[in-house]
Write a protein that holds these residues in place. Structure first.
Motif, mmCIF file in Angstrom:
data_model
loop_
_atom_site.group_PDB
_atom_site.id
_atom_site.type_symbol
_atom_site.label_atom_id
_atom_site.label_comp_id
_atom_site.label_asym_id
_atom_site.label_seq_id
_atom_site.Cartn_x
_atom_site.Cartn_y
_atom_site.Cartn_z
ATOM 1 N N SER A 270 11.100 -6.900 6.343
ATOM 2 C CA SER A 270 12.347 -6.932 5.557
ATOM 3 C C SER A 270 12.032 -6.865 4.056
ATOM 4 C CB SER A 270 13.186 -8.167 5.905
ATOM 5 O OG SER A 270 12.558 -9.314 5.386
ATOM 6 N N ILE A 271 10.929 -7.471 3.636
ATOM 7 C CA ILE A 271 10.538 -7.367 2.220
ATOM 8 C C ILE A 271 10.150 -5.928 1.892
ATOM 9 C CG2 ILE A 271 8.815 -8.072 0.486
ATOM 10 C CD1 ILE A 271 8.730 -10.772 1.786
ATOM 11 N N ALA A 272 9.345 -5.329 2.760
ATOM 12 C CA ALA A 272 8.903 -3.938 2.543
ATOM 13 C C ALA A 272 10.114 -3.015 2.427
ATOM 14 C CB ALA A 272 8.001 -3.503 3.686
ATOM 15 N N GLU A 273 11.088 -3.191 3.325
ATOM 16 C CA GLU A 273 12.285 -2.334 3.314
ATOM 17 C C GLU A 273 13.082 -2.486 2.028
ATOM 18 O OE1 GLU A 273 14.020 -3.546 7.008
ATOM 19 O OE2 GLU A 273 13.574 -1.591 7.950
ATOM 20 N N SER A 274 13.145 -3.737 1.525
ATOM 21 C CA SER A 274 13.945 -3.979 0.319
ATOM 22 C C SER A 274 13.297 -3.352 -0.918
ATOM 23 C CB SER A 274 14.146 -5.479 0.104
ATOM 24 O OG SER A 274 12.916 -6.056 -0.301
ATOM 25 N N LYS A 275 11.989 -3.096 -0.868
ATOM 26 C CA LYS A 275 11.304 -2.554 -2.046
ATOM 27 C C LYS A 275 11.202 -1.035 -2.054
ATOM 28 C CE LYS A 275 8.278 -6.455 -3.134
ATOM 29 N NZ LYS A 275 6.889 -6.879 -3.169
ATOM 30 N N SER A 276 11.267 -0.438 -0.881
ATOM 31 C CA SER A 276 11.008 1.001 -0.809
ATOM 32 C C SER A 276 12.248 1.772 -0.417
ATOM 33 C CB SER A 276 9.918 1.263 0.227
ATOM 34 O OG SER A 276 9.892 2.623 0.562
ATOM 35 N N SER A 277 12.417 2.948 -1.018
ATOM 36 C CA SER A 277 13.513 3.820 -0.583
ATOM 37 C C SER A 277 12.951 5.082 0.039
ATOM 38 C CB SER A 277 14.403 4.162 -1.780
ATOM 39 O OG SER A 277 13.585 4.711 -2.795
ATOM 40 N N MET A 278 11.616 5.228 -0.018
ATOM 41 C CA MET A 278 11.007 6.472 0.444
ATOM 42 C C MET A 278 10.212 6.333 1.738
ATOM 43 S SD MET A 278 9.838 7.684 -3.285
ATOM 44 C CE MET A 278 8.791 9.061 -2.922
ATOM 45 N N SER A 279 9.921 5.115 2.163
ATOM 46 C CA SER A 279 9.148 4.931 3.396
ATOM 47 C C SER A 279 9.997 4.162 4.395
ATOM 48 C CB SER A 279 7.864 4.136 3.116
ATOM 49 O OG SER A 279 7.084 4.776 2.135
ATOM 50 N N ASN A 280 9.693 4.312 5.670
ATOM 51 C CA ASN A 280 10.387 3.566 6.716
ATOM 52 C C ASN A 280 9.465 2.497 7.283
ATOM 53 O OD1 ASN A 280 12.999 4.912 6.982
ATOM 54 N ND2 ASN A 280 11.737 6.691 7.451
ATOM 55 N N PHE A 281 10.079 1.390 7.669
ATOM 56 C CA PHE A 281 9.287 0.267 8.174
ATOM 57 C C PHE A 281 9.866 -0.238 9.486
ATOM 58 C CE2 PHE A 281 8.626 0.429 3.637
ATOM 59 C CZ PHE A 281 7.263 0.246 3.522
ATOM 60 N N SER A 282 9.005 -0.741 10.344
ATOM 61 C CA SER A 282 9.488 -1.283 11.615
ATOM 62 C C SER A 282 8.487 -2.276 12.208
ATOM 63 C CB SER A 282 9.722 -0.142 12.615
ATOM 64 O OG SER A 282 10.184 -0.665 13.833
ATOM 65 N N THR A 283 9.017 -3.168 13.032
ATOM 66 C CA THR A 283 8.131 -4.071 13.770
ATOM 67 C C THR A 283 7.846 -3.497 15.163
ATOM 68 O OG1 THR A 283 10.036 -5.268 14.610
ATOM 69 C CG2 THR A 283 8.950 -6.198 12.671
ATOM 70 N N VAL B 150 5.356 5.720 7.100
ATOM 71 C CA VAL B 150 5.903 4.645 7.945
ATOM 72 C C VAL B 150 4.941 3.461 7.908
ATOM 73 C CG1 VAL B 150 6.461 3.944 10.313
ATOM 74 C CG2 VAL B 150 7.210 6.167 9.493
ATOM 75 N N GLY B 151 5.493 2.265 7.813
ATOM 76 C CA GLY B 151 4.696 1.039 7.888
ATOM 77 C C GLY B 151 5.105 0.234 9.101
ATOM 78 N N ILE B 152 4.126 -0.261 9.831
ATOM 79 C CA ILE B 152 4.400 -1.097 11.016
ATOM 80 C C ILE B 152 3.724 -2.450 10.818
ATOM 81 C CG2 ILE B 152 4.020 -1.348 13.524
ATOM 82 C CD1 ILE B 152 5.787 1.000 13.180
ATOM 83 N N ASP B 153 4.427 -3.504 11.144
ATOM 84 C CA ASP B 153 3.808 -4.836 11.146
ATOM 85 C C ASP B 153 4.496 -5.717 12.194
ATOM 86 O OD1 ASP B 153 1.837 -6.140 8.695
ATOM 87 O OD2 ASP B 153 2.614 -7.461 10.247
ATOM 88 N N VAL B 154 3.866 -6.822 12.557
ATOM 89 C CA VAL B 154 4.435 -7.685 13.608
ATOM 90 C C VAL B 154 5.572 -8.559 13.085
ATOM 91 C CG1 VAL B 154 2.408 -7.881 15.087
ATOM 92 C CG2 VAL B 154 2.680 -9.473 13.184
ATOM 93 N N SER B 155 5.643 -8.722 11.764
ATOM 94 C CA SER B 155 6.541 -9.729 11.211
ATOM 95 C C SER B 155 7.870 -9.153 10.703
ATOM 96 C CB SER B 155 5.814 -10.433 10.057
ATOM 97 O OG SER B 155 6.726 -11.042 9.195
ATOM 98 N N PHE C 256 0.840 -1.208 0.000
ATOM 99 C CA PHE C 256 0.000 0.000 0.000
ATOM 100 C C PHE C 256 0.875 1.258 0.000
ATOM 101 C CE2 PHE C 256 -2.967 3.013 2.337
ATOM 102 C CZ PHE C 256 -3.780 3.238 1.242
ATOM 103 N N LEU C 257 1.916 1.265 0.840
ATOM 104 C CA LEU C 257 2.786 2.448 0.883
ATOM 105 C C LEU C 257 3.562 2.604 -0.420
ATOM 106 C CD1 LEU C 257 4.126 2.580 4.561
ATOM 107 C CD2 LEU C 257 2.266 3.864 3.516
ATOM 108 N N LEU C 258 3.972 1.497 -1.006
ATOM 109 C CA LEU C 258 4.678 1.578 -2.295
ATOM 110 C C LEU C 258 3.774 2.208 -3.349
ATOM 111 C CD1 LEU C 258 6.451 -1.893 -2.387
ATOM 112 C CD2 LEU C 258 7.565 0.331 -2.287
ATOM 113 N N ASN C 259 2.504 1.842 -3.339
ATOM 114 C CA ASN C 259 1.561 2.422 -4.296
ATOM 115 C C ASN C 259 1.267 3.892 -3.974
ATOM 116 O OD1 ASN C 259 1.294 0.182 -5.984
ATOM 117 N ND2 ASN C 259 -0.170 -0.784 -4.613
ATOM 118 N N LEU C 260 1.304 4.250 -2.692
ATOM 119 C CA LEU C 260 1.094 5.656 -2.307
ATOM 120 C C LEU C 260 2.293 6.522 -2.698
ATOM 121 C CD1 LEU C 260 -0.560 5.443 1.233
ATOM 122 C CD2 LEU C 260 -1.564 6.487 -0.790
ATOM 123 N N GLU C 261 3.499 5.922 -2.629
ATOM 124 C CA GLU C 261 4.708 6.674 -3.016
ATOM 125 C C GLU C 261 4.591 7.160 -4.459
ATOM 126 O OE1 GLU C 261 8.067 4.104 -2.384
ATOM 127 O OE2 GLU C 261 7.839 4.150 -0.201
#
Ligand SMILES: [Zn+2]
Length: 281
Positions: free
Chosen positions: A117-130, A107-112, A94-99
């Motif tokens: 790690s997949i989200a981080e590898s695809k995006s250079s403009m958003s930050n992700f964390s568990t 910022v994207g948050i998830d439990v996993s 969703f964030l990749l499409n919003l970019e």
């Protein structure tokens, strides 16, 4: 009157419980305002394995993107551009499409760890964390929950905290979640009388989805958090329920799918609701 009826509904916050079902993994409650919620007996974080993200996210990226192509213009009616906190972001689609629509500082948050790690590898403009603490007091123009509200055990505390600490004044809350109508609930309960209990559990999506709403009950839930729905739409969910419930023979599997998938999809065709809400002034 038993003490059970004195308990408060975790969705609408009212003392309106009318039914309790006990399953192996959850206790599931229905309230008079048609809210359904489950209290897990297991650690639900353990359900979100790499396998889960492979099946429900990685293999469905195209379908999800198609769904986002309707959600994003809906959001843009209220917010042309800005920053989004996507809670329960999965692999970050969703964030990749919003970019691509120039939403920045997201910022994207998830439990996993796996999905992040997949989200981080695809995006250079958003930050992700568990880690929720990563958010600190960062403010966002929009907080989104795309098919995640139903999965978050402490959604009430979390939503209050996010609105208080991380949403700008007059910010937007965007939610997409299953829409469960009363006909579906009636059907599930009838099935519960005739077929083994696991059918009822599966129709209530336990233990994955802990909160099931319809227009009325989500309105009450949001009202409890000081939010008011600005606009919403309902539509059929893009992903079909998998038909791997029974490992029995062909005829048995057909019958199981008929009761578990075909009839519910006819009774509850528009089984997804997407809405924009704002804090009441
Ligand atoms: Zn309720």
């Amino acid at each position: 009157m038993s003490d059970f009826y004195k308990e408060v509904c975790m969705c609408c916050g009212q003392q309106t419980l009318k039914k309790r079902f006990s399953f192996k993994t959850t206790d599931t409650y229905i309230c008079k305002n048609s809210c359904i919620f489950s209290v897990p007996k297991i650690n639900t974080n353990k359900l979100y394995t790499p396998e889960y993200f492979k099946n429900y996210y990685e293999e469905l990226v195209n379908e999800q993107t198609k769904m986002h192509q309707k959600v994003i213009p809906f959001l843009k009616k209220y917010l042309k551009t800005g920053s989004v906190l996507d809670y329960g972001c999965g692999i970050g689609t969703f964030l990749l499409n919003l970019e691509k629509e120039s939403f920045k500082n997201n910022v994207g948050i998830d439990v996993s760890e796996y999905s992040i790690s997949i989200a981080e590898s695809k995006s250079s403009m958003s930050n992700f964390s568990t880690n929720r603490d990563f958010l600190e007091t960062k403010k966002f123009d929009c907080i989104s929950f795309i098919d995640s509200v139903a999965h978050i055990e402490d959604i009430n505390n979390l939503l209050s905290k996010l609105i208080k600490d991380n949403l700008i004044e007059n910010g937007i809350v965007l939610i997409r979640t299953p829409n469960i109508n009363s006909l579906y609930v009636w059907y599930a309960r009838v099935i519960g009388y005739f077929l083994p209990k696991r059918f009822l559990g599966s129709l209530f999506f336990v233990p994955n989805r802990l909160f099931l709403f319809n227009k009325k009950s989500i309105e009450l839930f949001l009202e409890k958090h000081g939010l008011m729905i600005e606009e919403y739409y309902i539509e059929p969910e893009y992903k079909k329920i998998s038909s791997n419930f029974s490992n029995g023979n062909y005829i048995k599997s057909m019958l199981v799918d008929f009761f578990r998938i075909t009839i519910p999809s006819i009774l509850n065709k528009n089984n997804s609701i997407t809405l924009i809400a704002r804090l009441k002034k």
